[in-house]
Motif scaffolding. Structure first.
Motif, PDB file in Angstrom:
ATOM      1  N   ARG A  48       0.833  -1.208   0.000  1.00  0.00           N
ATOM      2  CA  ARG A  48       0.000   0.000   0.000  1.00  0.00           C
ATOM      3  C   ARG A  48       0.869   1.260   0.000  1.00  0.00           C
ATOM      4  O   ARG A  48       1.853   1.334   0.724  1.00  0.00           O
ATOM      5  N   ARG A  49       0.433   2.230  -0.784  1.00  0.00           N
ATOM      6  CA  ARG A  49       1.142   3.508  -0.853  1.00  0.00           C
ATOM      7  C   ARG A  49       0.338   4.591  -0.158  1.00  0.00           C
ATOM      8  O   ARG A  49      -0.892   4.547  -0.131  1.00  0.00           O
ATOM      9  N   VAL A  50       1.062   5.561   0.379  1.00  0.00           N
ATOM     10  CA  VAL A  50       0.467   6.733   1.005  1.00  0.00           C
ATOM     11  C   VAL A  50       1.158   7.973   0.436  1.00  0.00           C
ATOM     12  O   VAL A  50       2.296   7.887  -0.035  1.00  0.00           O
ATOM     13  N   PRO A  51       0.497   9.124   0.475  1.00  0.00           N
ATOM     14  CA  PRO A  51       1.167  10.344   0.024  1.00  0.00           C
ATOM     15  C   PRO A  51       2.403  10.607   0.889  1.00  0.00           C
ATOM     16  O   PRO A  51       2.369  10.426   2.108  1.00  0.00           O
ATOM     17  N   GLY A  52       3.492  10.997   0.261  1.00  0.00           N
ATOM     18  CA  GLY A  52       4.706  11.313   1.009  1.00  0.00           C
ATOM     19  C   GLY A  52       5.929  11.295   0.134  1.00  0.00           C
ATOM     20  O   GLY A  52       5.868  10.922  -1.046  1.00  0.00           O
ATOM     21  N   GLN A  53       7.035  11.710   0.722  1.00  0.00           N
ATOM     22  CA  GLN A  53       8.319  11.773   0.031  1.00  0.00           C
ATOM     23  C   GLN A  53       9.305  10.815   0.666  1.00  0.00           C
ATOM     24  O   GLN A  53       9.277  10.580   1.877  1.00  0.00           O
ATOM     25  N   GLY A  54      10.225  10.324  -0.152  1.00  0.00           N
ATOM     26  CA  GLY A  54      11.332   9.532   0.350  1.00  0.00           C
ATOM     27  C   GLY A  54      12.376  10.423   1.002  1.00  0.00           C
ATOM     28  O   GLY A  54      12.300  11.659   0.956  1.00  0.00           O
ATOM     29  N   VAL A  55      13.369   9.799   1.603  1.00  0.00           N
ATOM     30  CA  VAL A  55      14.401  10.515   2.361  1.00  0.00           C
ATOM     31  C   VAL A  55      15.218  11.441   1.459  1.00  0.00           C
ATOM     32  O   VAL A  55      15.437  12.614   1.785  1.00  0.00           O
ATOM     33  N   THR A  56      15.676  10.940   0.322  1.00  0.00           N
ATOM     34  CA  THR A  56      16.483  11.756  -0.594  1.00  0.00           C
ATOM     35  C   THR A  56      15.668  12.911  -1.151  1.00  0.00           C
ATOM     36  O   THR A  56      16.147  14.048  -1.201  1.00  0.00           O
ATOM     37  N   THR A  57      14.452  12.633  -1.569  1.00  0.00           N
ATOM     38  CA  THR A  57      13.596  13.698  -2.102  1.00  0.00           C
ATOM     39  C   THR A  57      13.389  14.798  -1.066  1.00  0.00           C
ATOM     40  O   THR A  57      13.503  15.987  -1.382  1.00  0.00           O
ATOM     41  N   ALA A  58      13.096  14.417   0.163  1.00  0.00           N
ATOM     42  CA  ALA A  58      12.871  15.413   1.215  1.00  0.00           C
ATOM     43  C   ALA A  58      14.101  16.291   1.417  1.00  0.00           C
ATOM     44  O   ALA A  58      13.985  17.516   1.555  1.00  0.00           O
ATOM     45  N   LEU A  59      15.289  15.681   1.426  1.00  0.00           N
ATOM     46  CA  LEU A  59      16.516  16.457   1.631  1.00  0.00           C
ATOM     47  C   LEU A  59      16.800  17.363   0.429  1.00  0.00           C
ATOM     48  O   LEU A  59      17.147  18.544   0.603  1.00  0.00           O
ATOM     49  N   LEU A  60      16.657  16.835  -0.774  1.00  0.00           N
ATOM     50  CA  LEU A  60      16.896  17.650  -1.970  1.00  0.00           C
ATOM     51  C   LEU A  60      15.948  18.843  -2.017  1.00  0.00           C
ATOM     52  O   LEU A  60      16.383  19.975  -2.250  1.00  0.00           O
ATOM     53  N   GLU A  61      14.662  18.587  -1.809  1.00  0.00           N
ATOM     54  CA  GLU A  61      13.693  19.685  -1.877  1.00  0.00           C
ATOM     55  C   GLU A  61      13.932  20.719  -0.778  1.00  0.00           C
ATOM     56  O   GLU A  61      13.743  21.914  -1.009  1.00  0.00           O
ATOM     57  N   ALA A  62      14.381  20.287   0.402  1.00  0.00           N
ATOM     58  CA  ALA A  62      14.690  21.224   1.487  1.00  0.00           C
ATOM     59  C   ALA A  62      15.862  22.138   1.124  1.00  0.00           C
ATOM     60  O   ALA A  62      16.025  23.198   1.717  1.00  0.00           O
ATOM     61  N   HIS A  63      16.654  21.703   0.133  1.00  0.00           N
ATOM     62  CA  HIS A  63      17.815  22.488  -0.301  1.00  0.00           C
ATOM     63  C   HIS A  63      17.636  23.060  -1.708  1.00  0.00           C
ATOM     64  O   HIS A  63      18.615  23.361  -2.396  1.00  0.00           O
ATOM     65  N   GLY A  64      16.389  23.205  -2.137  1.00  0.00           N
ATOM     66  CA  GLY A  64      16.113  23.924  -3.376  1.00  0.00           C
ATOM     67  C   GLY A  64      16.172  23.128  -4.663  1.00  0.00           C
ATOM     68  O   GLY A  64      16.112  23.718  -5.747  1.00  0.00           O
ATOM     69  N   VAL A  65      16.296  21.811  -4.579  1.00  0.00           N
ATOM     70  CA  VAL A  65      16.279  20.988  -5.783  1.00  0.00           C
ATOM     71  C   VAL A  65      14.848  20.493  -5.985  1.00  0.00           C
ATOM     72  O   VAL A  65      14.295  19.827  -5.113  1.00  0.00           O
ATOM     73  N   ARG A  66      14.248  20.802  -7.108  1.00  0.00           N
ATOM     74  CA  ARG A  66      12.874  20.394  -7.408  1.00  0.00           C
ATOM     75  C   ARG A  66      12.897  18.963  -7.916  1.00  0.00           C
ATOM     76  O   ARG A  66      13.628  18.646  -8.856  1.00  0.00           O
ATOM     77  N   VAL A  67      12.109  18.097  -7.302  1.00  0.00           N
ATOM     78  CA  VAL A  67      12.087  16.681  -7.653  1.00  0.00           C
ATOM     79  C   VAL A  67      10.805  16.334  -8.398  1.00  0.00           C
ATOM     80  O   VAL A  67       9.707  16.700  -7.968  1.00  0.00           O
ATOM     81  N   PHE A  68      10.968  15.611  -9.502  1.00  0.00           N
ATOM     82  CA  PHE A  68       9.870  15.113 -10.311  1.00  0.00           C
ATOM     83  C   PHE A  68       9.967  13.593 -10.383  1.00  0.00           C
ATOM     84  O   PHE A  68      11.048  13.027 -10.246  1.00  0.00           O
TER      85      PHE A  68
END
Length: 164
Positions: free
Chosen positions: A127-147
């Motif tokens: 089952r999936r839930v809305p959310g981000q993985g660890v790398t995505t969360a860190l990248l986005e916190a530092h201004g990298v937009r993840v798709f």
């Protein structure tokens, strides 16, 4: 030229937990590869995890930001705690992105590292839930937009905006 961080599994590298790849045949991605834009990276392997390895999920489906803040762990299906490896891999991905001047990433959806819109719920039940993985969360916190690999047209639009 703007560089793009991309999940190694999307480029055909057999780095996934099951020893496989999730190769994308998308023409946009192929074009970016031909232009030399891609920084191909697997945070889980960079964090020290072997291939193959037990599947891993963020406990409670809490998301990458909770892992980074110490409020959740990443657990493997065999019960082992692989939080340190996931955090180390996320930090390595951020360093690779910074070194290459990356402000855009194309990562594998659903992964406990790379998921951008959804992750598994931590029960290993599929089952999936809305959310981000660890790398995505860190990248986005530092201004990298993840798709995700399903958002290539949106990523292309963002790339044009970055280069305008």
């Amino acid at each position: 030229m703007q560089r793009i961080l991309v999940s190694a599994c999307l480029m055909g590298r057999r780095v996934r937990y099951d020893g496989g790849a999730k190769t994308s045949a998308d023409a946009l991605l192929a074009g970016w590869r031909a232009e030399g834009r891609l920084v191909v990276f697997c945070p889980e392997v960079a964090g020290g995890l072997p291939v193959p390895r037990p599947a891993a999920e963020i406990e409670g489906g809490a998301g990458g930001a909770a892992v980074l803040s110490g409020d959740a762990r990443v657990l493997a299906s065999d019960g082992s705690d692989v939080t340190a490896e996931f955090v180390a891999g996320a930090r390595a991905a951020l360093e690779a992105a910074r070194s290459a001047g990356v402000r855009l990433a194309m990562l594998k959806e659903g992964s406990p590292s790379c998921g951008a819109l959804a992750i598994h719920d931590g029960t290993f039940g599929g089952r999936r839930v809305p959310g981000q993985g660890v790398t995505t969360a860190l990248l986005e916190a530092h201004g990298v937009r993840v798709f995700t690999e399903d958002q290539l047209p949106e990523a292309a639009d963002h790339l044009r905006d970055l280069e305008a």
